[in-house]
Motif scaffolding. Structure first.
Motif, mmCIF file in Angstrom:
data_model
loop_
_atom_site.group_PDB
_atom_site.id
_atom_site.type_symbol
_atom_site.label_atom_id
_atom_site.label_comp_id
_atom_site.label_asym_id
_atom_site.label_seq_id
_atom_site.Cartn_x
_atom_site.Cartn_y
_atom_site.Cartn_z
ATOM 1 N N TYR A 112 0.858 -1.200 0.000
ATOM 2 C CA TYR A 112 0.000 0.000 0.000
ATOM 3 C C TYR A 112 0.896 1.253 0.000
ATOM 4 O O TYR A 112 0.621 2.230 -0.688
ATOM 5 N N ARG A 113 1.971 1.186 0.801
ATOM 6 C CA ARG A 113 2.899 2.326 0.877
ATOM 7 C C ARG A 113 3.536 2.585 -0.499
ATOM 8 O O ARG A 113 3.563 3.734 -0.964
ATOM 9 N N MET A 121 1.543 6.979 -6.582
ATOM 10 C CA MET A 121 0.426 7.881 -6.912
ATOM 11 C C MET A 121 0.802 9.333 -6.650
ATOM 12 O O MET A 121 0.417 10.233 -7.389
ATOM 13 N N VAL A 122 1.558 9.548 -5.591
ATOM 14 C CA VAL A 122 1.959 10.920 -5.257
ATOM 15 C C VAL A 122 3.026 11.417 -6.234
ATOM 16 O O VAL A 122 3.026 12.574 -6.651
ATOM 17 N N ARG A 123 3.923 10.517 -6.639
ATOM 18 C CA ARG A 123 5.083 10.946 -7.417
ATOM 19 C C ARG A 123 4.788 11.158 -8.907
ATOM 20 O O ARG A 123 5.453 11.957 -9.557
ATOM 21 N N THR A 124 3.832 10.411 -9.460
ATOM 22 C CA THR A 124 3.610 10.526 -10.909
ATOM 23 C C THR A 124 2.982 11.876 -11.256
ATOM 24 O O THR A 124 2.238 12.452 -10.449
ATOM 25 N N ARG A 125 3.306 12.358 -12.478
ATOM 26 C CA ARG A 125 2.705 13.614 -12.912
ATOM 27 C C ARG A 125 1.513 13.373 -13.825
ATOM 28 O O ARG A 125 0.876 14.304 -14.278
ATOM 29 N N SER A 126 1.230 12.114 -14.104
ATOM 30 C CA SER A 126 0.104 11.787 -14.976
ATOM 31 C C SER A 126 -1.133 11.467 -14.134
ATOM 32 O O SER A 126 -1.126 10.538 -13.327
ATOM 33 N N GLY A 127 -2.177 12.258 -14.337
ATOM 34 C CA GLY A 127 -3.420 12.041 -13.584
ATOM 35 C C GLY A 127 -4.010 10.665 -13.858
ATOM 36 O O GLY A 127 -4.504 9.985 -12.954
ATOM 37 N N TRP A 128 -3.931 10.221 -15.110
ATOM 38 C CA TRP A 128 -4.468 8.923 -15.500
ATOM 39 C C TRP A 128 -3.705 7.799 -14.811
ATOM 40 O O TRP A 128 -4.297 6.860 -14.266
ATOM 41 N N ASP A 129 -2.344 7.910 -14.820
ATOM 42 C CA ASP A 129 -1.527 6.863 -14.192
ATOM 43 C C ASP A 129 -1.769 6.801 -12.687
ATOM 44 O O ASP A 129 -1.647 5.745 -12.073
ATOM 45 N N ARG A 130 -2.099 7.962 -12.130
ATOM 46 C CA ARG A 130 -2.380 8.003 -10.685
ATOM 47 C C ARG A 130 -3.537 7.055 -10.365
ATOM 48 O O ARG A 130 -3.507 6.327 -9.370
ATOM 49 N N GLN A 181 4.590 0.290 -12.420
ATOM 50 C CA GLN A 181 4.780 1.652 -11.907
ATOM 51 C C GLN A 181 4.524 2.633 -13.042
ATOM 52 O O GLN A 181 4.821 2.329 -14.207
ATOM 53 N N PRO A 182 4.023 3.833 -12.753
ATOM 54 C CA PRO A 182 3.888 4.850 -13.801
ATOM 55 C C PRO A 182 5.266 5.067 -14.441
ATOM 56 O O PRO A 182 6.270 5.130 -13.712
ATOM 57 N N PRO A 183 5.341 5.175 -15.802
ATOM 58 C CA PRO A 183 6.654 5.254 -16.468
ATOM 59 C C PRO A 183 7.549 6.360 -15.911
ATOM 60 O O PRO A 183 8.748 6.137 -15.732
#
Ligand SMILES: [Zn+2]
Ligand SMILES: [Zn+2]
Length: 408
Positions: free
Chosen positions: A244-245, A251-260, A271-273
């Motif tokens: 979960y962590r 989720m916090v680190r990615t800049r893509s809203g969709w990938d979040r 992981q988001p690219p």
């Protein structure tokens, strides 16, 4: 009736027998630290039921009264046999997606972190599975299987799975075609490439053969148990939350809203690219594999054993003693604190840190034992246990003072 509670004495007896058998045959598969971690997760998983009711139970109870689905008769063997088999089919898909989707893996991973494989591994259970796991059993309710039947066959399914967690039983001939066995479940717990994500059945292995996820245990490839991103910790909070962590961080680190959003239902390990470029989570290299096994003093080992005994007795006491809701929360918190603090001792945290982390716990338990009315057996056990704990603490204190650098 809670069959799992009834089975506890047999679980304990079987673990003791497996331990003795392993020692006699010079093939002991137990380590105190790893068994402590597994059993503590089992204890917390059982204790959880007293503080948070299963989401599924609530929804099923509502569904049964709000819908007019005709229920199967409870008094025919056909109901029980069909429900037992269908439950295992639902379990197969819950378990398979529990490995393949990271939001579900976050809950199930707790069963897989052990780098040993023995009966204590079977009791290594999650505390968060109740959040989403029930979804997979909805078909049973839609078909009209009564709630009590689902709960009972579910408990029997879990109890069946206990005995397959051992290294002492070899392949079992034709049984390997039909049932989950020690051999094919060892494969499920192994992290070797050829064994990864195989053999999801609970009681029947036929689902794996039908849906293409079966793998036989190979004589030339010994199982390496555990997960590819080892937690290197005995701490139950780490074990229950680390995926979960990781997901939260992604989720916090990615800049893509969709990938979040995608993090929530992505395949395990995805992981988001953009995050993967900067904070990649690599799988460990199995050719370098060694089990997490920090060296600790004899006093700390004794402390670990005594705390595990205390937690087990405290769990059973809470299960058998009707308490107000708020008291169950205190009971659960003391169990959690015991798990976290004892993990600290077993991981070799400094004596000073441990005194701060664990000293107050023993004082709190002593105060509670003095204030709460206990029956004579519970009273005697509580004070004998506290006495032992403080005595071992004094032993560890002597060693810590002796080993302390003079300049400190
Ligand atoms: Zn699994
Ligand atoms: Zn297992």
């Amino acid at each position: 009736m809670d069959f799992i509670q009834l089975a506890v004495p047999f679980f304990i007896l079987a673990m003791v027998l497996e331990l003795i058998y392993g020692i006699v045959r010079r093939r002991n598969t137990y380590r105190l630290n790893d068994a402590f971690s597994s059993l503590m997760l089992g204890i917390l998983s059982q204790a959880r039921k007293f503080i948070v009711l299963g989401v599924g139970g609530w929804i099923f109870a509502w569904a049964a009264t709000a819908t007019a689905i005709p229920q199967w008769p409870v008094d025919t063997p056909l109901t029980w046999v069909s429900a037992f088999v269908l439950y295992d089919l639902c379990y197969y898909w819950q378990h398979r997606l529990g490995h393949e989707r990271q939001i579900l893996w976050a809950a199930h991973v707790a069963h897989h972190q052990s780098e040993d494989y023995n009966l204590s591994t079977a009791l290594r259970q999650t505390s968060t599975g109740f959040l989403l796991g029930w979804v997979f059993y909805l078909p049973l309710f839609v078909l009209g299987v009564p709630a009590e039947v689902v709960v009972t066959v579910g408990a029997l399914n879990l109890i069946y799975q206990f005995w397959v967690h051992t290294q002492h039983i070899p392949e079992l001939g034709w049984l390997e075609w039909v049932f989950v066995t020690p051999s094919n479940h060892r494969v499920h717990h192994a992290q070797n490439d050829c064994y990864l994500d195989r053999n999801y059945g609970g009681v029947f292995i036929i689902w794996d053969r039908i849906f293409g996820s079966y793998q036989r245990e190979l004589a030339d490839t010994p199982c390496i148990y555990g997960i590819r991103g080892p937690i290197k910790s005995w701490d139950p909070v780490v074990a229950l939350t680390h995926i979960y962590r990781d997901m939260f961080n992604d989720m916090v680190r990615t800049r893509s809203g969709w990938d979040r959003l995608r993090v929530l239902w992505a395949r395990t390990g995805w992981q988001p690219p953009d995050v993967r470029l900067r904070w990649p989570r690599e799988k460990s290299d199995l050719s370098q594999f060694s089990r997490f096994d920090p060296e600790i003093s004899l006093a700390r080992q004794w402390l670990g054993g005594i705390q595990l005994l205390g937690a087990t007795v405290f769990l059973v006491w809470g299960q058998l003693t009707p308490l107000p809701d708020s008291a169950y929360w205190v009971w659960w918190l003391v169990l959690l604190w015991t798990g976290v603090a004892t993990a600290g001792w077993l991981q070799g945290k400094s004596y000073r840190t441990m005194l701060l982390l664990d000293g107050p716990r023993l004082v709190v338990i002593a105060v509670v034992a003095a204030l709460v009315p206990l029956n004579p057996a519970a009273f005697t056990f509580a004070w004998l246990w506290l006495g032992m704990s403080f005595l071992i603490l004094a032993w560890e204190h002597r060693a810590a003072v002796r080993d302390e650098p003079v300049s400190a």
